[in-house]
Design an enzyme around this catalytic site. Structure first.
Site, mmCIF file in Angstrom:
data_model
loop_
_atom_site.group_PDB
_atom_site.id
_atom_site.type_symbol
_atom_site.label_atom_id
_atom_site.label_comp_id
_atom_site.label_asym_id
_atom_site.label_seq_id
_atom_site.Cartn_x
_atom_site.Cartn_y
_atom_site.Cartn_z
ATOM 1 N N GLU A 1 0.751 6.750 -6.670
ATOM 2 C CA GLU A 1 -0.373 7.688 -6.749
ATOM 3 C C GLU A 1 0.129 9.131 -6.778
ATOM 4 O O GLU A 1 -0.362 9.960 -7.555
ATOM 5 C CB GLU A 1 -1.283 7.453 -5.549
ATOM 6 N N LYS B 1 0.833 -1.208 0.000
ATOM 7 C CA LYS B 1 0.000 0.000 0.000
ATOM 8 C C LYS B 1 0.869 1.260 0.000
ATOM 9 O O LYS B 1 0.527 2.270 -0.625
ATOM 10 C CB LYS B 1 -0.919 -0.001 1.232
#
Length: 338
Positions: free
Chosen positions: A195, A188
């Site tokens: 991102e 993550k």
């Protein structure tokens, strides 16, 4: 199946709601009693204290912690002190993967199984589902498979990857056991680092388009300003329309572009945003890991530094990043200096 949830913010509340829709039972606790009451009216089992919360969980207990990283450690300590051998404790926030490894080792002598679960989906997860990246004990992960399967989006209408049918596993369903303790949050962490880079690329591109009319603007003429070499940038381009057309068949089409297009359609100049772009830690940790691995990551590093810079002078690119964060995660922009 039963799951307890501590922390009923933007994501915790929706995860509980999604689970209850599918028939699971949820025990809920939050320092905000009003939020607890709201879920109780929808069918959740409320708790006024963490001790009461743990007492209402069926053995082997499964408790999910969804709180800000700054208070996660304290909550883990308080909850685990009340748990027993065989119980499962899940951290679904954005914790540092090395903290997960330590916590797992600390809880192992008591027989408490600690899982780290990177969770992506933002404020849209109630309807779309959440992408789950899980680390920790294999048996505990398998035991909670009905929970992961419900929270995750499933295959939906996403085209199947050619050859994927030969590989098996749960990745196509939107959840994955990534490895031992810390592996979920490590994946993550890198996800969020990427991102940053994708958001920065869109933001910078839109900023170039927005300034494509520079020859229609007044320019400074003095000894300190380089003269313009060309005088053919006189395009008045609708950024909102470009974002929309790129959604239709372009190779850069993505959910982040969808969110940017929605923000630009509502506010073409993004006047509601200052351009102050926060970072919650994952980008920094990604760069730190890259340094340890001797992996070059110029794009992700630059994107992180751009966020640092955004807290000083704000460009349109930074407003685009801020708008996308609000769209996908409901993140409230903070003014510079706060």
């Amino acid at each position: 199946m039963q799951l307890g949830m501590i922390g009923l913010g933007r994501m915790g509340f929706n995860i509980v709601s999604r689970l209850m829709r599918a028939g699971h039972t949820c025990v809920v606790y939050d320092t905000n009693a009003e939020t607890v009451d709201k879920l109780a009216k929808a069918g959740a089992v409320p708790a006024k204290t963490i001790a009461e919360f743990v007492s209402k969980l069926e053995k082997p207990r499964a408790a999910w912690i969804m709180v800000p990283a700054g208070v996660t450690e304290a909550v883990v300590q308080e909850v685990s002190a009340l748990m027993e051998k065989g119980d499962i404790l899940i951290d679904g926030g954005n914790s540092y993967f090395r903290d997960d490894r330590r916590r797992s080792q600390e809880l192992a002598p008591k027989g408490i199984r600690y899982l780290d679960c990177g969770t992506s989906g933002g404020v849209w997860g109630l309807e779309r589902g959440y992408c789950l990246m899980i680390g920790g004990d294999t048996d505990a992960v398998k035991h909670l498979d009905p929970i992961w399967k419900t929270i995750a989006p499933g295959r939906g209408d996403v085209d199947r990857t050619p050859g994927r049918e030969k590989l098996g596993g749960t990745a196509e369903e939107g959840y994955l056991h990534c490895g031992p303790s810390g592996a979920g949050h490590f994946v993550k962490m890198v996800h969020n680092g990427i991102e940053y880079g994708v958001m920065a690329a869109f933001a910078e591109g839109f900023d170039i388009l927005k300034n494509a009319n520079i020859d229609n603007q007044k320019t400074v003429v003095d000894a300190e300003t380089a003269p313009r070499m060309h005088h053919d940038l006189d395009y008045e381009i609708s950024i909102a329309d470009v974002a929309e057309v790129w959604r239709r068949g372009s190779v850069v089409g993505s959910w982040l572009l969808d969110l940017a297009a929605a923000a630009l359609a509502a506010d073409p100049n993004l006047d509601a945003y200052s351009g102050h772009v926060a970072d919650s830690g994952e980008g920094r940790w990604t760069i730190q890991a890259a340094i340890e691995e001797a992996v070059p990551c110029e794009v992700l590093t630059s994107a992180l530094y751009a966020r640092f810079r955004s807290r000083k002078d704000h460009t349109f690119a930074e407003k685009v990043c801020s708008a996308m964060r609000q769209q996908f995660g409901g993140h409230i922009e903070r003014g510079a200096g706060e």
